[in-house]
Write a protein that holds these residues in place. Structure first.
Motif, PDB file in Angstrom:
ATOM      1  N   LEU A  58       5.751   2.454   0.365  1.00 37.53           N
ATOM      2  CA  LEU A  58       4.931   3.570   0.817  1.00 37.53           C
ATOM      3  C   LEU A  58       3.452   3.235   0.742  1.00 37.53           C
ATOM      4  O   LEU A  58       2.987   2.671  -0.244  1.00 37.53           O
ATOM      5  CB  LEU A  58       5.201   4.807  -0.044  1.00 37.53           C
ATOM      6  CG  LEU A  58       6.621   5.359  -0.056  1.00 37.53           C
ATOM      7  CD1 LEU A  58       6.657   6.646  -0.852  1.00 37.53           C
ATOM      8  CD2 LEU A  58       7.142   5.583   1.348  1.00 37.53           C
ATOM      9  N   ASP A  62       1.853   7.532   4.021  1.00 36.14           N
ATOM     10  CA  ASP A  62       3.199   8.005   3.704  1.00 36.14           C
ATOM     11  C   ASP A  62       3.151   9.051   2.590  1.00 36.14           C
ATOM     12  O   ASP A  62       3.826  10.081   2.652  1.00 36.14           O
ATOM     13  CB  ASP A  62       4.087   6.841   3.252  1.00 36.14           C
ATOM     14  CG  ASP A  62       4.411   5.871   4.371  1.00 36.14           C
ATOM     15  OD1 ASP A  62       4.501   6.316   5.525  1.00 36.14           O
ATOM     16  OD2 ASP A  62       4.568   4.672   4.085  1.00 36.14           O
ATOM     17  N   ARG A  94       7.442   7.318  10.723  1.00 37.51           N
ATOM     18  CA  ARG A  94       7.271   7.229   9.273  1.00 37.51           C
ATOM     19  C   ARG A  94       8.226   8.184   8.552  1.00 37.51           C
ATOM     20  O   ARG A  94       8.856   7.815   7.556  1.00 37.51           O
ATOM     21  CB  ARG A  94       5.822   7.552   8.885  1.00 37.51           C
ATOM     22  CG  ARG A  94       4.831   6.429   9.147  1.00 37.51           C
ATOM     23  CD  ARG A  94       3.413   6.906   8.869  1.00 37.51           C
ATOM     24  NE  ARG A  94       2.435   5.856   9.064  1.00 37.51           N
ATOM     25  CZ  ARG A  94       1.949   5.085   8.098  1.00 37.51           C
ATOM     26  NH1 ARG A  94       2.374   5.249   6.850  1.00 37.51           N
ATOM     27  NH2 ARG A  94       1.048   4.160   8.350  1.00 37.51           N
TER      28      ARG A  94
END
Length: 218
Positions: A58, A62, A94
């Motif tokens: 991440l 994110d 995402r």
């Protein structure tokens, strides 16, 4: 207690869980007391990925996306994208990637338990008569079928489990205690603490504590 049996049980995650059945029924009937608040349950102690992969997979964007949707999952992809400075397509990718990776575990609707008359909450400390692996697994299997238990955790210390129980009143809790907990024949002691007032309750995880990478996945 051995760390090999340390786990968390979320009844709302079970397809047979009472909470999910209530949600489905209320959504169909469009009852006025339904709280129109949705959230994503994100990375938690029942994540099955490789330890340390959270910070490796991440980045900061994110994390911002996760923080937005865990507070309000009703946001559209376009709204999320605008807030994090992306166009809709990469934002959707995402979210999809984080779902597939197991960082996002599901989406539910939060219900006002007081409006439903589920006003009686108990934090119960449960000790098994013999905390063997067989008995631990047997007890946890029973818990999955007890809709009154909304959270069950193995813990360290003098007891084996801490349970969050929601029901209608003292009489209903007494029935649950006698018929299910003590009736299981696995439990030797239960210490019940009645919740007087909830000072804080949130489903949002402290994502600010998670170290993210600086790489972009787009």
């Amino acid at each position: 207690m051995s760390s090999s049996v340390t786990s968390r049980c979320f009844m709302a995650d079970s397809p047979s869980g009472c909470l999910r059945h209530i949600i489905m029924k209320i959504e169909r009937n469009s009852l006025p007391f339904l709280q129109e608040i949705c959230y994503f349950r994100v990375y938690s102690s029942n994540y099955r990925g490789v330890p340390g992969k959270l910070s490796q997979e991440l980045d900061t964007i994110d994390a911002r996306i996760l923080d937005l949707i865990q507070h309000d999952a009703s946001l559209s992809v376009a709204e999320i994208a605008e807030r994090v400075g992306l166009s809709s397509s990469p934002c959707w990718r995402r979210i999809k990637r984080m779902e597939e990776a197991g960082f996002i575990l599901g989406r539910v609707t939060l219900i006002n338990n007081h409006a439903l008359g589920l006003n009686f909450e108990v934090i119960a400390s449960v000790k098994l008569a013999l905390p063997s692996r067989e008995n631990l697994e047997a007890f946890e299997a029973l818990v999955q079928n007890w809709p009154e238990v909304v959270e069950c955790m193995t813990v360290t210390g003098a007891v084996d489990y801490s349970m969050h129980i929601v029901t209608t009143d003292m009489h209903a809790y007494d029935n649950f205690l006698r018929d299910k907990l003590l009736g299981s024949k696995l439990v030797s002691d239960v210490q019940s603490r009645i919740v007087i007032r909830v000072a804080k309750r949130t489903t949002a995880l402290p994502l600010g504590l998670v170290r993210q990478t600086t790489k972009s996945s787009d």
